[in-house]
Design a protein around this motif. Structure first.
Motif, mmCIF file in Angstrom:
data_model
loop_
_atom_site.group_PDB
_atom_site.id
_atom_site.type_symbol
_atom_site.label_atom_id
_atom_site.label_comp_id
_atom_site.label_asym_id
_atom_site.label_seq_id
_atom_site.Cartn_x
_atom_site.Cartn_y
_atom_site.Cartn_z
ATOM 1 N N GLU A 105 -5.566 6.475 11.015
ATOM 2 C CA GLU A 105 -4.665 5.402 10.806
ATOM 3 C C GLU A 105 -4.753 4.737 9.309
ATOM 4 N N ILE A 106 -3.020 4.466 9.454
ATOM 5 C CA ILE A 106 -2.557 4.081 7.599
ATOM 6 C C ILE A 106 -2.390 2.779 8.093
ATOM 7 N N GLU A 113 9.041 -0.079 1.364
ATOM 8 C CA GLU A 113 9.361 1.009 1.587
ATOM 9 C C GLU A 113 7.598 1.369 2.925
ATOM 10 N N SER A 114 8.559 1.669 3.978
ATOM 11 C CA SER A 114 7.481 2.101 4.487
ATOM 12 C C SER A 114 6.798 2.901 4.376
ATOM 13 N N PRO A 115 4.671 2.572 4.328
ATOM 14 C CA PRO A 115 3.726 3.375 4.141
ATOM 15 C C PRO A 115 3.970 4.882 4.541
ATOM 16 N N THR A 116 4.057 4.688 5.705
ATOM 17 C CA THR A 116 4.419 6.054 6.627
ATOM 18 C C THR A 116 5.475 7.425 6.224
ATOM 19 N N LEU A 117 6.550 6.435 6.021
ATOM 20 C CA LEU A 117 7.448 7.285 5.325
ATOM 21 C C LEU A 117 7.219 7.613 3.456
ATOM 22 N N VAL A 118 6.485 6.833 2.983
ATOM 23 C CA VAL A 118 5.985 6.967 1.676
ATOM 24 C C VAL A 118 4.754 7.868 1.172
ATOM 25 N N LEU A 119 4.443 8.440 2.127
ATOM 26 C CA LEU A 119 2.920 9.086 2.747
ATOM 27 C C LEU A 119 4.043 10.984 2.592
ATOM 28 N N ALA A 120 4.753 10.942 4.107
ATOM 29 C CA ALA A 120 5.168 11.654 4.770
ATOM 30 C C ALA A 120 6.077 12.657 3.430
ATOM 31 N N VAL A 168 -1.910 -0.237 -10.062
ATOM 32 C CA VAL A 168 -1.606 -0.219 -8.929
ATOM 33 C C VAL A 168 -1.727 -1.880 -8.662
ATOM 34 N N GLU A 169 -0.375 -1.170 -7.695
ATOM 35 C CA GLU A 169 -0.609 -2.428 -6.458
ATOM 36 C C GLU A 169 -0.507 -1.877 -5.121
ATOM 37 N N PRO A 170 -2.311 -2.102 -4.848
ATOM 38 C CA PRO A 170 -2.243 -1.842 -3.403
ATOM 39 C C PRO A 170 -1.323 -1.651 -2.057
ATOM 40 N N VAL A 171 -0.884 -0.337 -1.788
ATOM 41 C CA VAL A 171 -0.167 -0.742 -0.285
ATOM 42 C C VAL A 171 -0.507 -0.276 0.551
ATOM 43 N N SER A 172 -1.526 0.593 1.297
ATOM 44 C CA SER A 172 -2.102 0.777 2.318
ATOM 45 C C SER A 172 -3.142 1.811 2.653
ATOM 46 N N LEU A 173 -4.239 1.390 3.782
ATOM 47 C CA LEU A 173 -4.850 2.497 3.022
ATOM 48 C C LEU A 173 -4.874 3.305 4.328
ATOM 49 N N VAL A 174 -5.286 5.070 4.111
ATOM 50 C CA VAL A 174 -4.570 5.984 4.859
ATOM 51 C C VAL A 174 -6.607 6.289 4.824
ATOM 52 N N VAL A 175 -6.753 6.551 6.442
ATOM 53 C CA VAL A 175 -8.065 6.641 7.020
ATOM 54 C C VAL A 175 -8.058 8.575 7.760
ATOM 55 N N LEU A 176 -8.847 9.241 7.324
ATOM 56 C CA LEU A 176 -9.056 10.114 7.514
ATOM 57 C C LEU A 176 -10.252 10.246 8.836
ATOM 58 N N ASP A 177 -10.713 11.030 9.696
ATOM 59 C CA ASP A 177 -11.532 11.218 10.946
ATOM 60 C C ASP A 177 -11.910 12.775 10.421
#
Length: 823
Positions: free
Chosen positions: A350-351, A359-366, A472-481
């Motif tokens: 989950e993101i 900017e989209s967090p998913t785009l930044v992560l990519a 820092v300014e929180p943008v998203s939590l990246v959840v890894l299983d």
């Protein structure tokens, strides 16, 4: 071995001017050496000719088994019998020859096993040749080679950095300095150090034995028995026995030559040299042969060699032989979580967008995943998850890069986006965010479910700034299983049953570590602790580590300190891990266990490597160590019982000025059927006893009382059947043989506990062999035995019965005292 082409993780990235300076984010195009250059250097001998970690050579194995202290003693005694005869009395030398051959064969089998596994485990560094990145064996690297390294790689030769992308090198194994060293082009790197962050290239300036750590590495790679309490204890015992041989031998010769204690020998039957001196020498040889624990060193080597072979069947590479002994003493296992208790791979679950960015967090992560030249498993999972969701990495220019470091717990990149330059960091939420922030609280909640949670945040400064990440300014939590290994819980259950404490030490959030521990049923996992909250004072920290079982946010240096603290409190610690963040702890532990898929650095410092990456193999490894050490201690007790009863018998006989009751052939028969043959089987039998310190004292505590009673029983029988005479006949000697064999076979039964059918059958077989020697005509002739006098036979059995009762009482009392002391 041929070169393997390798898709380098350090693909070239563009250099862009930012704020008046150029930031090179990838290695420049480089051809490296050509095939002709390599061939020229190979022909000139400028190669990295350092031997791989392996077992002893065939010649060393043969010399090590033939030229031993015990074989030298036996050879001297055999030379005496070779001169004076008869041939039957030299039978003990044949036993030594057979023992030596068995030892050589078993060690050669172990060598083949080790060499095969060492090839599988050997690191294959990346080099640049003819403009392509290829993998080669460490020994195939040549001078001026361009090598490529990333996180977890070990520097295998000395060199000068030609390109560095946030390259940080840990040199603590060489210099003792714990802090990683940031390397820039032109800096030197030393063999034996390893990469903890970033990536880079360097040109080899010293290879082979000229490299900084080559001599140290070569010596450390020897397959030996050094630094072993067991080995040093056996050597101590052998030294004592060697010193005792000379006075006892002199006493026997003197008493039988000058005090009328002569052995009568029928020369017509034996063919030996006649005379008092020859008879005295035969008696001396018979005594001294029994004093020497001829099978102890052999069976020690065989037990270790068979242990190596058995572990090899489970794809476990033993890189240092004392590790088998250490395994038997382990009472604490410290283990990493990711890749050990959980599966190596992770999945993007989950993101969770927290706002704070246009900017989209998913785009930044990519974009972050694409910019990482050497992604770790978390970043690789993010890249795969973004690609699977149809989010390709945007064509954003990378202006600065901060590779992940286990010490700072985050990585990042400065990216030139359509809306301007942005600075992004990805890492531990409780490190990047304020402790009381909603982002940190939500990350802790998700982590308590066993998930790995990372925080994507905007940084206020460039990521390569010395004050990064700044505010820092929180943008998203990246959840890894991450899935727990199916075999992890049975493994932890085994350790609990065996009295071994397990402690999870991980760089993840403490709540996540505790969740995994609870899922596995680990006692104390419901109270996980953040390692940053551990006391700084070493003694207080060690007590806290001893008390708890789950720790999160553990840095590499803290892992090492935790292992050291447990060792300082008297524990024998095994550390398991697979990453570069485990190297310091692996090196500090009594036993370092690395996963085969782990970093080259972790595999190089570990004493054991689990090539199949299965944590479930560890119980078998511990059980094998206990089997080896427990059985060697058991066998040592038998052989030293023989030494003690022989010394007792020889000293009393010498002082009483009567003939020694045995010829060397009698000693060979007694030694073979009581301890020699059975010890081979006992040395390889199952054994789950936990090894404890104090091998020498514990072995002597069992051997001395039993040996004294057996020796006094033999003397008693001897004096009773002699009836005032000083020279025995064959019936007298046979009675003493019966007493000693019956008494020592009872000692064998006591040592062989717990009883199973094959142990009872083994003792029964030995009784059968002894009976055959006494009742068959050939046996009576060869061993000079006579059972025709029932009174003397019954005397030998009666005295043996009394001795058996005394030994049993001593053992029962000793067991009760030991149990009371342990309680």
């Amino acid at each position: 071995m041929p070169e393997e082409t390798d898709r380098s993780p350090l693909g070239p990235l563009p250099a862009e001017p930012v704020s008046g300076r150029s930031v090179l984010l990838g290695p420049p195009p480089e051809k490296g050496l050509s095939s002709e250059d390599v061939a020229e250097r190979v022909a000139g001998g400028r190669t990295n000719d350092v031997p791989v970690r392996a077992s002893r050579s065939v010649g060393q194995i043969i010399r090590g088994n033939v030229f031993t202290r015990i074989n030298a003693m036996i050879a001297v005694l055999f030379s005496v019998i070779a001169v004076i005869g008869p041939v039957q009395d030299g039978l003990f030398a044949l036993v030594i020859v057979i023992n030596t051959l068995i030892g050589i064969v078993q060690e050669l089998r172990a060598k083949r096993t080790l060499d095969k596994l060492a090839i599988v485990n050997a690191a294959r560094p990346r080099v640049v040749r003819d403009g392509a990145t290829v993998r080669v064996a460490t020994q195939e690297i040549v001078l001026d080679e361009v090598l490529e390294v990333g996180v977890g790689d070990q520097v295998v030769v000395d060199g000068v950095v030609t390109w560095a992308g946030g390259l940080e090198v840990d040199e603590s194994l060489l210099t003792g300095e714990a802090d990683p060293v940031l390397k820039q082009p032109g800096d030197t790197v030393m063999s034996g150090s390893f990469v903890v962050a970033g990536a880079g290239r360097f040109r080899a300036t010293k290879v082979g034995r000229h490299a900084y750590a080559a001599r140290l590495a070569e010596e450390a790679s020897r397959f030996s028995l050094v630094r072993s309490e067991l080995r040093s204890g056996i050597n101590t015992i052998l030294t004592w026995i060697t010193y005792a041989l000379f006075p006892i031998g002199a006493l026997l010769v003197y008493s039988q030559l000058f005090m009328n204690g002569q052995v009568a020998l029928d020369q017509a039957d034996s063919g030996g040299v006649p005379g008092p001196l020859a008879d005295a020498l035969r008696g001396m040889v018979a005594a001294l042969v029994s004093m020497i624990p001829e099978g102890l060193i052999l069976l020690t080597s065989i037990a270790f060699a068979v242990g190596v072979i058995r572990l090899g069947r489970h794809r476990c590479l033993v890189q240092e032989l004392p590790a088998i002994e250490g395994l038997a003493r382990v009472d604490v296992v410290c283990t990493d979580k990711t890749g050990t208790l959980t599966e190596v791979g992770m999945k993007l679950a989950e993101i969770r967008d927290l706002g704070g960015s246009s900017e989209s967090p998913t785009l930044v992560l990519a974009a972050l995943a694409a910019s990482d030249p050497d992604p770790n498993p978390s970043m690789a999972a993010i890249a795969e998850g973004c690609a699977a969701g149809g989010r390709e990495a945007p064509d954003w220019t990378v202006t600065a890069l901060a590779p992940f470091s286990s010490a700072r717990k985050w990585s990042g990149a400065s990216l030139l986006t359509p809306s301007g330059e942005g600075h992004w960091v990805l890492g531990a939420a409780d490190v990047l965010a304020e402790p009381d922030s909603p982002a940190a609280a939500e990350a802790a909640r998700l982590g308590a479910q066993g998930l790995r949670v990372l925080l994507l945040a905007r940084a206020s400064v460039r990521v390569d700034d010395e004050f990064a990440p700044g505010t820092v300014e929180p943008v998203s939590l990246v959840v890894l299983d991450q899935r727990v290994r199916e075999d992890a819980r049975p493994t932890l259950d085994y350790f609990a049953d065996q009295g071994v404490d397990v402690k999870i030490v991980s760089g993840d959030h403490a709540a996540s570590v505790g969740a995994v521990g609870r899922e596995l049923g680990l006692p104390g996992a419901d109270r996980p602790m953040d390692a940053r909250d551990l006391p700084e004072e070493p003694e207080r920290m060690a007590r806290e580590v001893e008390r708890r079982s789950a720790f999160g946010r553990v840095t590499p240096e803290r892992k090492r300190d935790m292992v050291r603290g447990l060792r300082d409190r008297g524990h024998t610690v095994a550390m398991t891990g697979d990453g570069v963040n485990d190297v310091l702890a692996l090196k500090e532990a009594d036993i370092g266990v690395a996963m085969g898929s782990g970093s080259p650095a972790s595999r190089s410092v570990a004493q054991l490597v689990l090539l199949d990456n299965r944590f479930a193999v560890l119980p078998r490894v511990v059980a094998e160590g206990r089997r080896v050490i427990g059985n060697i201690e058991r066998v040592a007790s038998l052989f030293l019982t023989k030494t003690v009863y022989t010394m007792t018998l020889a000293i009393i006989v010498g002082l009483l000025a009567v003939a020694y009751p045995f010829f060397p052939r009698h000693a060979t028969l007694i030694n073979a059927v009581t301890f020699g043959i059975p010890s081979f089987f006992l040395a390889l039998a199952p054994n789950t006893d936990i090894a404890r310190p104090g091998f020498v004292l514990r072995t002597l505590r069992l051997a001395i009382p039993s040996g004294l009673v057996a020796g006094l029983a033999a003397v008693t029988t001897y004096l009773l059947v002699l009836g005032g005479r000083t020279v025995p006949d064959p019936a007298d000697r046979t009675a003493v043989v019966i007493t000693l064999c019956a008494t020592t076979l009872w000692v064998l039964l006591l040592v062989a506990k717990p009883y199973v059918w094959w142990k009872v059958a083994l003792v029964g077989t030995m009784v059968g062999l002894l009976t055959l020697a006494m009742v068959t005509p050939w046996g009576r002739w060869f061993f000079d035995l006579d059972v025709s006098d029932p009174a003397k036979v019954l005397t030998g059995l009666a005295v043996a019965g009394v001795a058996i009762a005394v030994i049993t009482v001593i053992r029962v009392v000793d067991d009760r005292m030991t149990s009371r002391a342990a309680a």
